[in-house]
Design a protein around this motif. Sequence first.
Motif, PDB file in Angstrom:
ATOM      1  N   PHE A 121     120.939 -25.001  36.017  1.00 21.30           N
ATOM      2  CA  PHE A 121     122.358 -24.774  34.188  1.00 21.30           C
ATOM      3  C   PHE A 121     121.602 -26.137  33.321  1.00 21.30           C
ATOM      4  O   PHE A 121     120.934 -25.964  32.356  1.00 21.30           O
ATOM      5  N   LEU A 122     120.680 -27.059  33.869  1.00 17.54           N
ATOM      6  CA  LEU A 122     120.456 -28.886  33.885  1.00 17.54           C
ATOM      7  C   LEU A 122     119.727 -28.740  33.448  1.00 17.54           C
ATOM      8  O   LEU A 122     119.343 -29.692  33.233  1.00 17.54           O
ATOM      9  N   GLY A 123     119.186 -28.015  34.411  1.00 23.45           N
ATOM     10  CA  GLY A 123     117.151 -28.500  34.064  1.00 23.45           C
ATOM     11  C   GLY A 123     116.327 -28.677  35.870  1.00 23.45           C
ATOM     12  O   GLY A 123     115.855 -29.447  35.551  1.00 23.45           O
ATOM     13  N   LEU A 124     118.243 -29.400  36.464  1.00 25.17           N
ATOM     14  CA  LEU A 124     117.498 -30.096  38.087  1.00 25.17           C
ATOM     15  C   LEU A 124     117.532 -29.067  39.086  1.00 25.17           C
ATOM     16  O   LEU A 124     117.116 -29.731  40.354  1.00 25.17           O
ATOM     17  N   GLY A 125     117.705 -27.720  39.064  1.00 27.70           N
ATOM     18  CA  GLY A 125     117.230 -26.956  39.752  1.00 27.70           C
ATOM     19  C   GLY A 125     116.358 -26.032  40.764  1.00 27.70           C
ATOM     20  O   GLY A 125     114.658 -27.324  40.412  1.00 27.70           O
ATOM     21  N   PHE A 126     115.599 -25.554  40.551  1.00 24.71           N
ATOM     22  CA  PHE A 126     113.746 -24.447  41.075  1.00 24.71           C
ATOM     23  C   PHE A 126     113.530 -24.916  39.848  1.00 24.71           C
ATOM     24  O   PHE A 126     113.874 -24.977  38.894  1.00 24.71           O
ATOM     25  N   PRO A 127     111.732 -24.837  39.900  1.00 23.84           N
ATOM     26  CA  PRO A 127     110.660 -25.006  38.397  1.00 23.84           C
ATOM     27  C   PRO A 127     111.460 -23.350  37.620  1.00 23.84           C
ATOM     28  O   PRO A 127     111.797 -22.298  38.474  1.00 23.84           O
ATOM     29  N   PRO A 128     111.496 -23.446  36.126  1.00 21.94           N
ATOM     30  CA  PRO A 128     111.181 -22.886  35.522  1.00 21.94           C
ATOM     31  C   PRO A 128     110.318 -21.520  35.908  1.00 21.94           C
ATOM     32  O   PRO A 128     111.249 -20.247  35.490  1.00 21.94           O
ATOM     33  N   ASP A 129     109.660 -21.023  36.388  1.00 22.77           N
ATOM     34  CA  ASP A 129     109.139 -19.823  36.326  1.00 22.77           C
ATOM     35  C   ASP A 129     109.917 -19.297  38.033  1.00 22.77           C
ATOM     36  O   ASP A 129     109.508 -18.405  38.179  1.00 22.77           O
ATOM     37  N   ILE A 130     111.203 -19.863  38.230  1.00 29.07           N
ATOM     38  CA  ILE A 130     111.806 -19.499  39.539  1.00 29.07           C
ATOM     39  C   ILE A 130     113.188 -18.709  38.884  1.00 29.07           C
ATOM     40  O   ILE A 130     113.707 -20.048  38.307  1.00 29.07           O
ATOM     41  N   PRO A 131     112.971 -17.893  38.486  1.00 29.29           N
ATOM     42  CA  PRO A 131     114.848 -17.154  38.047  1.00 29.29           C
ATOM     43  C   PRO A 131     115.667 -17.305  38.838  1.00 29.29           C
ATOM     44  O   PRO A 131     115.480 -17.007  40.370  1.00 29.29           O
ATOM     45  N   THR A 132     116.479 -17.785  38.745  1.00 26.03           N
ATOM     46  CA  THR A 132     117.784 -18.293  39.775  1.00 26.03           C
ATOM     47  C   THR A 132     118.776 -17.432  38.199  1.00 26.03           C
ATOM     48  O   THR A 132     118.795 -17.598  37.138  1.00 26.03           O
ATOM     49  N   TRP A 133     119.961 -17.804  39.229  1.00 26.83           N
ATOM     50  CA  TRP A 133     121.017 -17.215  38.159  1.00 26.83           C
ATOM     51  C   TRP A 133     121.192 -18.232  37.404  1.00 26.83           C
ATOM     52  O   TRP A 133     122.090 -18.058  35.992  1.00 26.83           O
ATOM     53  N   GLY A 134     121.229 -19.207  37.449  1.00 22.98           N
ATOM     54  CA  GLY A 134     121.845 -20.714  36.613  1.00 22.98           C
ATOM     55  C   GLY A 134     120.419 -20.939  35.978  1.00 22.98           C
ATOM     56  O   GLY A 134     121.290 -21.201  34.620  1.00 22.98           O
TER      57      GLY A 134
END
Length: 291
Positions: A229-242
Amino acid sequence: MWNKTRSWQRFCRNRLAVLGGIVLGAIALLVFGLPLIYQTPIDGIDFARSALAPSWEHPFGTDDLGQDQLTRVLFGGKVSLTVGLAAMAVAISLGTVIGAIAGFYGGWLDQLLMRLTDLFLSLPQLPVLLLVVYLFRESLRAIAGAEWGTFLLVVLVIGSLNWMAIARLVRAQCLTLKNREFVTAAQAMGANPLRTLRTHLLPNLVSLIAVAATLSVSNAIITESTLSFLGLGFPPDIPTWGRMLYDAQNFVTTAPHMALFPGLAIFLTVLSLNYLGDGLRDAFDPKSSSH
């Protein structure tokens, strides 16, 4: 002594725990099984279908790029659950090893390991998590690729910051068990400390570890969702719930379904895990009373 039959009976009497197990099983079945039937691509961009409301064609609607929300929620569930399980394995491994060594050996080693545990407990988790991810994300992506690099970093960091409570629980249990007759008898027969730990103490920690594992998974899912949710997880093209919640924040009023379904997935999964953990704790506790 742990009685499997009685533990199962106590668990079954806890209706919320049973419901949590059923809901969690249904979520896992949908996340891993439904994509075999519902094979809409996760990256099928169609601006003509942008932010459509739920329909028969798109049961969860579409996002701002016209991508099918159901497919992305299912794919995000795979990522979130996998991260949760992997981070739980790291946390359980670290916590069990450190807690068992501290509780069994005692003395200066116990003091050293417990002070280390206190040090990690005193760290502000979210700022440290954000700092580590920010500093090492690009390095690991360069080594292992964008997807696997982020996965390894997120799992290791979340797991490395969530072992302390498990270590304390395991230590307390080991302090109690090491003075029991069966441990004393094993030592009198010449069993070395490592064998005593592996053969006599660890099997008696299974129930405690199982409860901690369920709660650790839910904590890892929430932490991963926070990072995304803070933009520090997986790349934008990989959908996660956050990440889906992050993408939906500008469309809450115009397309609320974009935030509703990933948010509901997180809520149901974490709530089910917490109920399941509570039920396992009550089932394994010999002092539990009937409901």
